[in-house]
Design a protein around this motif. Structure first.
Motif, PDB file in Angstrom:
ATOM      1  N   LEU A 182       0.831  -1.205   0.000  1.00  0.00           N
ATOM      2  CA  LEU A 182       0.000   0.000   0.000  1.00  0.00           C
ATOM      3  C   LEU A 182       0.868   1.260   0.000  1.00  0.00           C
ATOM      4  N   ASP A 183       1.966   1.241   0.733  1.00  0.00           N
ATOM      5  CA  ASP A 183       2.915   2.363   0.701  1.00  0.00           C
ATOM      6  C   ASP A 183       3.419   2.588  -0.722  1.00  0.00           C
ATOM      7  N   ALA A 184       3.756   1.491  -1.386  1.00  0.00           N
ATOM      8  CA  ALA A 184       4.255   1.585  -2.756  1.00  0.00           C
ATOM      9  C   ALA A 184       3.185   2.130  -3.687  1.00  0.00           C
ATOM     10  N   ALA A 185       1.950   1.683  -3.500  1.00  0.00           N
ATOM     11  CA  ALA A 185       0.855   2.157  -4.345  1.00  0.00           C
ATOM     12  C   ALA A 185       0.651   3.659  -4.183  1.00  0.00           C
ATOM     13  N   GLU A 186       0.765   4.152  -2.970  1.00  0.00           N
ATOM     14  CA  GLU A 186       0.608   5.590  -2.739  1.00  0.00           C
ATOM     15  C   GLU A 186       1.667   6.363  -3.519  1.00  0.00           C
ATOM     16  N   LEU A 187       2.892   5.870  -3.513  1.00  0.00           N
ATOM     17  CA  LEU A 187       3.976   6.546  -4.235  1.00  0.00           C
ATOM     18  C   LEU A 187       3.731   6.514  -5.739  1.00  0.00           C
ATOM     19  N   VAL A 188       3.304   5.362  -6.247  1.00  0.00           N
ATOM     20  CA  VAL A 188       3.054   5.230  -7.683  1.00  0.00           C
ATOM     21  C   VAL A 188       1.898   6.121  -8.114  1.00  0.00           C
ATOM     22  N   PHE A 189       0.811   6.125  -7.350  1.00  0.00           N
ATOM     23  CA  PHE A 189      -0.332   6.968  -7.688  1.00  0.00           C
ATOM     24  C   PHE A 189       0.056   8.443  -7.645  1.00  0.00           C
TER      25      PHE A 189
ATOM     26  N   GLY B 191      -0.167   9.274 -11.306  1.00  0.00           N
ATOM     27  CA  GLY B 191      -1.593   9.523 -11.417  1.00  0.00           C
ATOM     28  C   GLY B 191      -2.343   8.209 -11.422  1.00  0.00           C
ATOM     29  N   PHE B 192      -3.578   8.229 -10.936  1.00  0.00           N
ATOM     30  CA  PHE B 192      -4.309   6.972 -10.792  1.00  0.00           C
ATOM     31  C   PHE B 192      -4.537   6.277 -12.129  1.00  0.00           C
ATOM     32  N   ASP B 193      -4.937   7.021 -13.149  1.00  0.00           N
ATOM     33  CA  ASP B 193      -5.271   6.404 -14.433  1.00  0.00           C
ATOM     34  C   ASP B 193      -4.057   5.748 -15.084  1.00  0.00           C
ATOM     35  N   ALA B 194      -2.908   6.390 -14.985  1.00  0.00           N
ATOM     36  CA  ALA B 194      -1.706   5.863 -15.653  1.00  0.00           C
ATOM     37  C   ALA B 194      -1.008   4.782 -14.836  1.00  0.00           C
ATOM     38  N   ALA B 195      -1.243   4.746 -13.547  1.00  0.00           N
ATOM     39  CA  ALA B 195      -0.560   3.770 -12.680  1.00  0.00           C
ATOM     40  C   ALA B 195      -1.009   2.351 -13.023  1.00  0.00           C
ATOM     41  N   THR B 196      -0.079   1.398 -12.866  1.00  0.00           N
ATOM     42  CA  THR B 196      -0.386  -0.003 -13.142  1.00  0.00           C
ATOM     43  C   THR B 196       0.004  -0.868 -11.948  1.00  0.00           C
ATOM     44  N   MET B 197      -0.559  -2.052 -11.907  1.00  0.00           N
ATOM     45  CA  MET B 197      -0.219  -3.004 -10.854  1.00  0.00           C
ATOM     46  C   MET B 197       1.241  -3.427 -10.971  1.00  0.00           C
ATOM     47  N   ASP B 198       1.766  -3.493 -12.205  1.00  0.00           N
ATOM     48  CA  ASP B 198       3.183  -3.825 -12.404  1.00  0.00           C
ATOM     49  C   ASP B 198       4.076  -2.785 -11.744  1.00  0.00           C
ATOM     50  N   GLN B 199       3.721  -1.505 -11.904  1.00  0.00           N
ATOM     51  CA  GLN B 199       4.515  -0.433 -11.304  1.00  0.00           C
ATOM     52  C   GLN B 199       4.479  -0.513  -9.779  1.00  0.00           C
ATOM     53  N   VAL B 200       3.315  -0.839  -9.236  1.00  0.00           N
ATOM     54  CA  VAL B 200       3.194  -0.997  -7.788  1.00  0.00           C
ATOM     55  C   VAL B 200       4.069  -2.147  -7.315  1.00  0.00           C
ATOM     56  N   ALA B 201       4.052  -3.263  -8.040  1.00  0.00           N
ATOM     57  CA  ALA B 201       4.867  -4.420  -7.663  1.00  0.00           C
ATOM     58  C   ALA B 201       6.349  -4.074  -7.683  1.00  0.00           C
ATOM     59  N   ARG B 202       6.792  -3.363  -8.728  1.00  0.00           N
ATOM     60  CA  ARG B 202       8.208  -2.992  -8.811  1.00  0.00           C
ATOM     61  C   ARG B 202       8.593  -2.057  -7.676  1.00  0.00           C
ATOM     62  N   LYS B 203       7.714  -1.101  -7.393  1.00  0.00           N
ATOM     63  CA  LYS B 203       8.011  -0.159  -6.308  1.00  0.00           C
ATOM     64  C   LYS B 203       8.090  -0.871  -4.964  1.00  0.00           C
ATOM     65  N   ALA B 204       7.233  -1.859  -4.760  1.00  0.00           N
ATOM     66  CA  ALA B 204       7.211  -2.618  -3.499  1.00  0.00           C
ATOM     67  C   ALA B 204       8.262  -3.721  -3.474  1.00  0.00           C
TER      68      ALA B 204
ATOM     69  N   PHE C 247      -4.500  -7.482  -3.051  1.00  0.00           N
ATOM     70  CA  PHE C 247      -5.452  -6.526  -3.646  1.00  0.00           C
ATOM     71  C   PHE C 247      -5.884  -7.068  -5.005  1.00  0.00           C
ATOM     72  N   LYS C 248      -7.171  -7.297  -5.166  1.00  0.00           N
ATOM     73  CA  LYS C 248      -7.641  -7.985  -6.373  1.00  0.00           C
ATOM     74  C   LYS C 248      -7.503  -7.142  -7.630  1.00  0.00           C
ATOM     75  N   ASP C 249      -7.461  -5.807  -7.477  1.00  0.00           N
ATOM     76  CA  ASP C 249      -7.296  -4.934  -8.640  1.00  0.00           C
ATOM     77  C   ASP C 249      -6.919  -3.529  -8.165  1.00  0.00           C
ATOM     78  N   LYS C 250      -6.796  -2.625  -9.125  1.00  0.00           N
ATOM     79  CA  LYS C 250      -6.376  -1.258  -8.789  1.00  0.00           C
ATOM     80  C   LYS C 250      -7.439  -0.536  -7.972  1.00  0.00           C
ATOM     81  N   THR C 251      -8.697  -0.866  -8.190  1.00  0.00           N
ATOM     82  CA  THR C 251      -9.766  -0.260  -7.398  1.00  0.00           C
ATOM     83  C   THR C 251      -9.628  -0.627  -5.926  1.00  0.00           C
ATOM     84  N   ALA C 252      -9.247  -1.869  -5.647  1.00  0.00           N
ATOM     85  CA  ALA C 252      -9.051  -2.291  -4.258  1.00  0.00           C
ATOM     86  C   ALA C 252      -7.911  -1.504  -3.609  1.00  0.00           C
ATOM     87  N   LEU C 253      -6.853  -1.245  -4.365  1.00  0.00           N
ATOM     88  CA  LEU C 253      -5.756  -0.410  -3.858  1.00  0.00           C
ATOM     89  C   LEU C 253      -6.252   1.012  -3.592  1.00  0.00           C
ATOM     90  N   HIS C 254      -7.021   1.522  -4.519  1.00  0.00           N
ATOM     91  CA  HIS C 254      -7.590   2.866  -4.372  1.00  0.00           C
ATOM     92  C   HIS C 254      -8.406   2.982  -3.092  1.00  0.00           C
TER      93      HIS C 254
END
Length: 221
Positions: free
Chosen positions: A20-27, A31-44, A55-62
């Protein structure tokens, strides 16, 4: 729960929070629309598959980021309420706290704004889980404002004819939220008129207070 199970649960929670920390940084960066689950995984620094375990999808992260934001906001509102004596002072402090929140936690504020703009669609898609938890968390935030309004009516620093306090709280939220968004999107325009973002938001709080204060008793200040 035995020691091994407890440690396993603690590890799962720690990993979830790291993702979730990584997702916050990526978003925040993409930006939310351009962010991807791959980017979150790499950041984390975890696999994409592991992100989907939590998290089943980007909406769940949101929604998880929204829940974090609402927890922070409730704590800020509670602190504002508990550190001021009168209801009038508490309401003013809560308004200021929301504005400070938008400045200090811009990713959370943006996530929450996005949820509000599409909450019907999100709830329809997730009727019994995170979206409903989000709505319940938002209600807890409003309850802090309701307590401050009730305090002001009791100590006569606010009007005694406010009616439905939850409805008043939601109205105050709508006014303050809109003010913050205007300050964020129209600051350059306002600057050409000699209006700073800070003075604009401060005046907005005071305008609200003028509609709430008790002018016959303790609300003359």
């Amino acid at each position: 729960m035995n020691y091994v199970t407890e440690r396993r649960e603690e590890e799962k929670e720690r990993r979830r929070e790291e993702i979730l920390d990584a997702a916050e940084l990526v978003f925040s960066e993409k930006g939310f629309d351009a962010a991807t689950m791959d980017q979150v995984a790499r950041k984390a620094r975890v696999s994409r598959a592991l992100v989907y375990v939590y998290f089943k999808d980007k909406t769940a992260l949101h929604l998880a980021i929204c829940l974090r934001g609402l927890k922070i906001l409730r704590e800020l509102f509670q602190s504002a309420r508990e550190t001021h004596l009168t209801g009038r002072e508490q309401i003013r402090a809560i308004g200021q706290a929301y504005m400070q929140f938008s400045e200090q936690y811009p990713t959370h504020f943006a996530a929450m704004s996005r949820f509000e703009a599409a909450s019907h669609e999100i709830v329809q898609g997730d009727p019994c889980c995170a979206a409903m938890e989000m709505i319940q968390a938002g209600q807890k935030v409003h309850e802090e404002t309701v307590l401050a309004l009730a305090k002001g009516m009791a100590d006569k620093t606010l009007r005694n004819d406010l009616g439905n306090l939850m409805q008043i709280s939601i109205t105050l939220w709508g006014f303050t939220h809109g003010t913050i968004q205007l300050a964020q999107t129209k600051s350059n325009f306002m600057a050409t008129l000699g209006i700073t973002k800070e003075s604009f938001m401060s005046q907005a709080v005071e305008l609200v207070m003028q509609s709430l204060i008790n002018r016959t008793g303790g609300g003359k200040k």
